[in-house]
Design an enzyme around this catalytic site. Structure first.
Site, short mmCIF file in Angstrom:
data_model
loop_
_atom_site.label_atom_id
_atom_site.label_comp_id
_atom_site.label_asym_id
_atom_site.label_seq_id
_atom_site.Cartn_x
_atom_site.Cartn_y
_atom_site.Cartn_z
N GLY A 253 53.87 6.32 2.04
CA GLY A 253 53.72 6.67 3.17
C GLY A 253 54.67 7.52 3.81
CB CYS B 281 49.97 14.61 5.73
SG CYS B 281 51.18 15.08 4.69
CE LYS C 277 51.94 18.00 -4.79
NZ LYS C 277 53.25 16.84 -4.94
N GLY D 7 56.51 14.27 -12.63
CA GLY D 7 56.60 13.28 -11.68
C GLY D 7 56.62 11.97 -12.18
C1 LIG Z 1 56.11 7.54 -5.82
C2 LIG Z 1 55.43 9.13 -5.27
C3 LIG Z 1 55.80 9.65 -4.27
C4 LIG Z 1 55.17 10.87 -4.16
N1 LIG Z 1 55.56 11.40 -2.92
C5 LIG Z 1 55.24 12.67 -2.72
C6 LIG Z 1 55.53 13.46 -1.48
O1 LIG Z 1 56.39 13.19 -0.52
N2 LIG Z 1 55.15 14.80 -1.32
C7 LIG Z 1 54.12 15.37 -2.08
O2 LIG Z 1 53.59 16.60 -1.91
N3 LIG Z 1 53.78 14.70 -3.11
C8 LIG Z 1 54.15 13.40 -3.50
N4 LIG Z 1 53.60 12.70 -4.52
C9 LIG Z 1 52.91 13.51 -5.51
C10 LIG Z 1 53.74 13.99 -6.88
O3 LIG Z 1 54.57 15.06 -6.59
C11 LIG Z 1 52.57 14.51 -7.63
O4 LIG Z 1 51.84 15.58 -7.26
C12 LIG Z 1 51.56 13.49 -8.43
O5 LIG Z 1 52.24 12.43 -8.49
C13 LIG Z 1 50.82 14.02 -9.62
O6 LIG Z 1 51.93 14.17 -10.68
P1 LIG Z 1 52.47 12.96 -11.97
O7 LIG Z 1 51.18 12.45 -12.33
O8 LIG Z 1 53.19 13.73 -12.90
O9 LIG Z 1 53.21 12.00 -11.04
C14 LIG Z 1 54.10 11.50 -4.83
C15 LIG Z 1 54.07 10.75 -6.05
C16 LIG Z 1 54.49 9.46 -6.54
C17 LIG Z 1 53.90 9.00 -7.70
#
Ligand SMILES: Cc1cc2nc3c(=O)[nH]c(=O)nc-3n(C[C@H](O)[C@H](O)[C@H](O)COP(=O)(O)O)c2cc1C
Ligand SMILES: Cc1cc2nc3c(=O)[nH]c(=O)nc-3n(C[C@H](O)[C@H](O)[C@H](O)COP(=O)(O)OP(=O)(O)OC[C@H]3O[C@@H](n4cnc5c(N)ncnc54)[C@H](O)[C@@H]3O)c2cc1C
Ligand code: FES
Lengths: 260, 307
Positions: free
Chosen positions: B72, B133, B168, B268
């Protein structure tokens, strides 16, 4: 031996296991209340590490964790043989403050909470008291070890198979009511409802203590905001979310924001 | 050593590997692990114009080959981000390339945070706009799942800053290429994708949702094939550079994204398993390039063979 290598891994009682990892650097830096974040070697379709309190550290680099088999990760861990290497991050978190020279530590623990506070026995010059709660006699951990370290142990079990039948918080109420001239310092670790009850008893009696919380964690270092807990703060709501992996897992009971 | 220098429109990075927003905090949390200058860029957790508590707990649940999160967007707000010791001042001093991920609840929020960062932009390489969002003025529809809302917010942010902009994209749409074209039409210099995919998990013992928010965003290896497909579709639709992410655990995964058309990648969820994962991906990309006699990363971008 490689860092993270399992020296031994065995069932101690009920569903509780004890694993010793070879981790000399973590052992040197570890303080009571710190935790390690363990990548369980054979848990390949799961991504997250599992956090465990550091129960004990020996001078030859053996880091002890006492764990309960509750799910996939801990079950997988219980099957690992000596020689297997697990990646460990740690020591992590904000540890307990050691008791001062004139303080008498009172530990209030539930289940594997007894592991989280065990290293405090080495930091106290006056012995101490542990109040330990569990479902049943077979869930009482480390009683002999605490006694050997000069701590008095009083137990409570839900089913009455050992000690007081009831809750460990009943024992805490008794201790607080008893007349005493000693300077106390309270520590607590165990299931969340028990800890919240301990914090509330301490707050009502204008006492404070250090409480170690178990919250689900991802990164373990303060980067992801998964593990948060409400603490009192100067915000319109009167609280903010603090990261329990970094600002905790040990919090002062006065800091915690208890929901009404 | 192959040449890992990566050109992303107006931006040049020393290598193509960054951290994914929300999984690497503000860089500060990993300062004792390695020199942040080794990364192509540090992408920080989403910043809004205001401080934010985020969602109730539990916020995460582990699932097979991935995780759900509904953090969140907890965060300090832009003022504290620009002045607090563990935020931008630390990053500036570290010498890392920094990409600031931004979000808001209204179009005005997005413009405000973009303008504030624009006015104090020392050390900021680019802004990444998180459009996944909900818009509180439009009944909570996510900006990133409605083409009109996306166009409005993206063109407004473009006017609020001259910093390089990355949009994004949310994967929770039927036709991702439409949103990529929209972002480019609204002046984005780059596209990053994918954000998390909305999912849900239930504890069968208690019959309760595993996360307090009911639904959460799925990330990790479970989403990689979807992310690869979307990167490929976007690469066919637009000419701007693409930053690919979604389930990258190692260099092989990253190379797959690059072959599909990504000029750079972000790591990530893998960081939770191994904080060193981004550095291992950098080394692994270099090894692959050397083994395949490629002199630079540019040679593998979009190099998928179809015949
Ligand atoms: C715990 C967590 C927090 C995240 N917070 C954000 C965020 O603040 N803003 C955003 O654009 N994406 C956020 N993401 C999405 C990641 O930046 C990424 O797009 C997504 O997790 C896919 O990549 P991954 O599979 O390597 O984690 C978050 C992901 C996770 C797991
Ligand atoms: C700081 C800290 C110290 C801990 N110390 C100990 C200890 O000394 N001994 C011990 O037995 N256990 C301890 N725990 C709890 C331990 O981390 C969990 O029992 C373990 O993660 C369960 O994993 P699992 O895969 O077997 O369970 P599953 O239920 O299959 O796990 C699913 C997910 O939930 C998480 N999870 C489940 N239960 C807990 C919990 N109680 N706390 C945090 N995360 C949880 C897991 O990490 C995993 O991500 C501690 C937790 C924390 C946060
Ligand atoms: S587990 Fe990531 S912030 Fe605590």
């Amino acid at each position: 031996m490689k860092t993270g290598e399992i020296i031994s891994n065995k069932l101690i009682q009920g569903s509780y296991f004890q694993v010793d990892f070879y981790a000399p650097e973590i052992c040197r830096a570890a303080r009571p209340g710190h935790f390690v974040h363990v990548q369980i070697a054979n848990l390949t379709h799961r991504i997250l590490r599992r956090p465990f309190s550091i129960c004990d550290c020996s001078s030859d680099g053996a880091l002890r964790v006492l764990y309960k088999c509750v799910g996939e990760g801990t079950t997988a861990l219980s099957k690992l043989q000596p020689g297997t290497v697990c990646d460990l991050m740690g020591p992590l978190g904000n540890p307990f403050l050691a008791p001062a020279a004139d303080e008498y530590p009172i530990l209030v623990n539930g289940g594997y909470g007894a592991a989280a506070t065990f290293m405090l026995t080495k930091e106290s010059s006056n012995g101490g008291l542990m109040l330990l709660g569990a479902r049943s006699a077979s869930d009482l951990l480390l009683v002999n070890e605490y006694e050997a370290a000069g701590f008095e142990v009083r137990v409570a079990t839900n089913d009455g198979t050992a000690g007081h039948q009831g809750l460990v918080t009943d024992l805490l109420q008794q201790v607080i009511q008893q007349e005493t001239t000693r300077k106390w310092r309270f520590y607590a670790c165990g299931p969340e409802p028990m800890l919240m009850a301990v914090a509330s008893i301490l707050q009502k009696n204008h006492l404070s203590g250090e409480i170690s919380l178990d919250h689900l964690m991802c990164c373990g270092v303060g980067a992801c905001f998964a593990c948060v807990v409400k603490v009192k703060a100067d915000t319109p709501e009167g609280w903010r979310y603090a990261r329990s992996c970094k600002e905790g897992p040990v919090f002062n009971s006065e800091q915690l924001y208890l929901e009404k | 050593m192959a040449d890992l220098t990566t050109k992303l429109g107006p931006v040049t990075l020393k290598n193509p590997v960054m951290t994914a927003s929300g999984t690497f905090g503000y860089g500060f949390e990993y300062k004792d692990y390695y020199d942040l200058r080794k990364l192509g860029a540090v992408v920080v957790k989403g910043i809004a114009p205001f401080p934010s508590h985020g969602n109730p707990t539990p916020r995460v649940a582990e699932v097979t080959s991935g995780m759900l999160n509904a953090i969140g967007l907890q965060g300090p707000g832009v003022d504290k981000f620009l002045t607090g010791d563990e935020y931008m001042p630390f990053l500036r001093a570290s010498g890392a390339d920094v990409i600031v991920n931004i979000w808001g609840k209204t179009i005005e929020d997005y413009c405000e945070v973009a303008a504030r960062l624009d006015a104090d932009c020392a050390g900021i390489t680019a802004l990444e706009i998180n459009i996944s969002c909900p818009n509180i003025k439009e009944g909570g529809v996510a900006f990133g799942t409605d083409l009109n809302l996306a166009a409005k917010v993206l063109s407004s942010v473009r006017k609020a800053t001259s910093l390089p902009l990355i949009t994004k994209l949310s994967p929770n749409v039927t036709n991702i290429a439409d949103f990529a074209r929209c972002a480019v039409d609204c002046g984005s210099d780059m596209i990053s994708l994918i954000n998390t995919i909305t999912g849900m998990a239930i504890d069968i013992k208690t019959r309760r949702p595993k996360i307090a928010n009911l639904t959460g965003g799925l990330s990790g290896p479970a989403i990689k094939p979807i992310a690869i497909r979307m990167v490929y579709q976007v690469a066919q639709a637009v000419k701007v550079p693409i930053i690919g992410m979604g389930g990258i655990m190692n260099a092989d995964d990253a190379i797959e994204f690059m072959l599909a058309g990504a000029s750079a990648v972000a790591v990530g969820t893998a960081i939770f398993a191994d904080p060193y994962a981004p550095l291992k991906v950098i080394d692994g990309i270099n090894d692959y390039l050397e083994q395949h006699n490629c002199k630079s990363v540019a040679e593998i971008i979009g190099a998928l063979r179809l015949s």
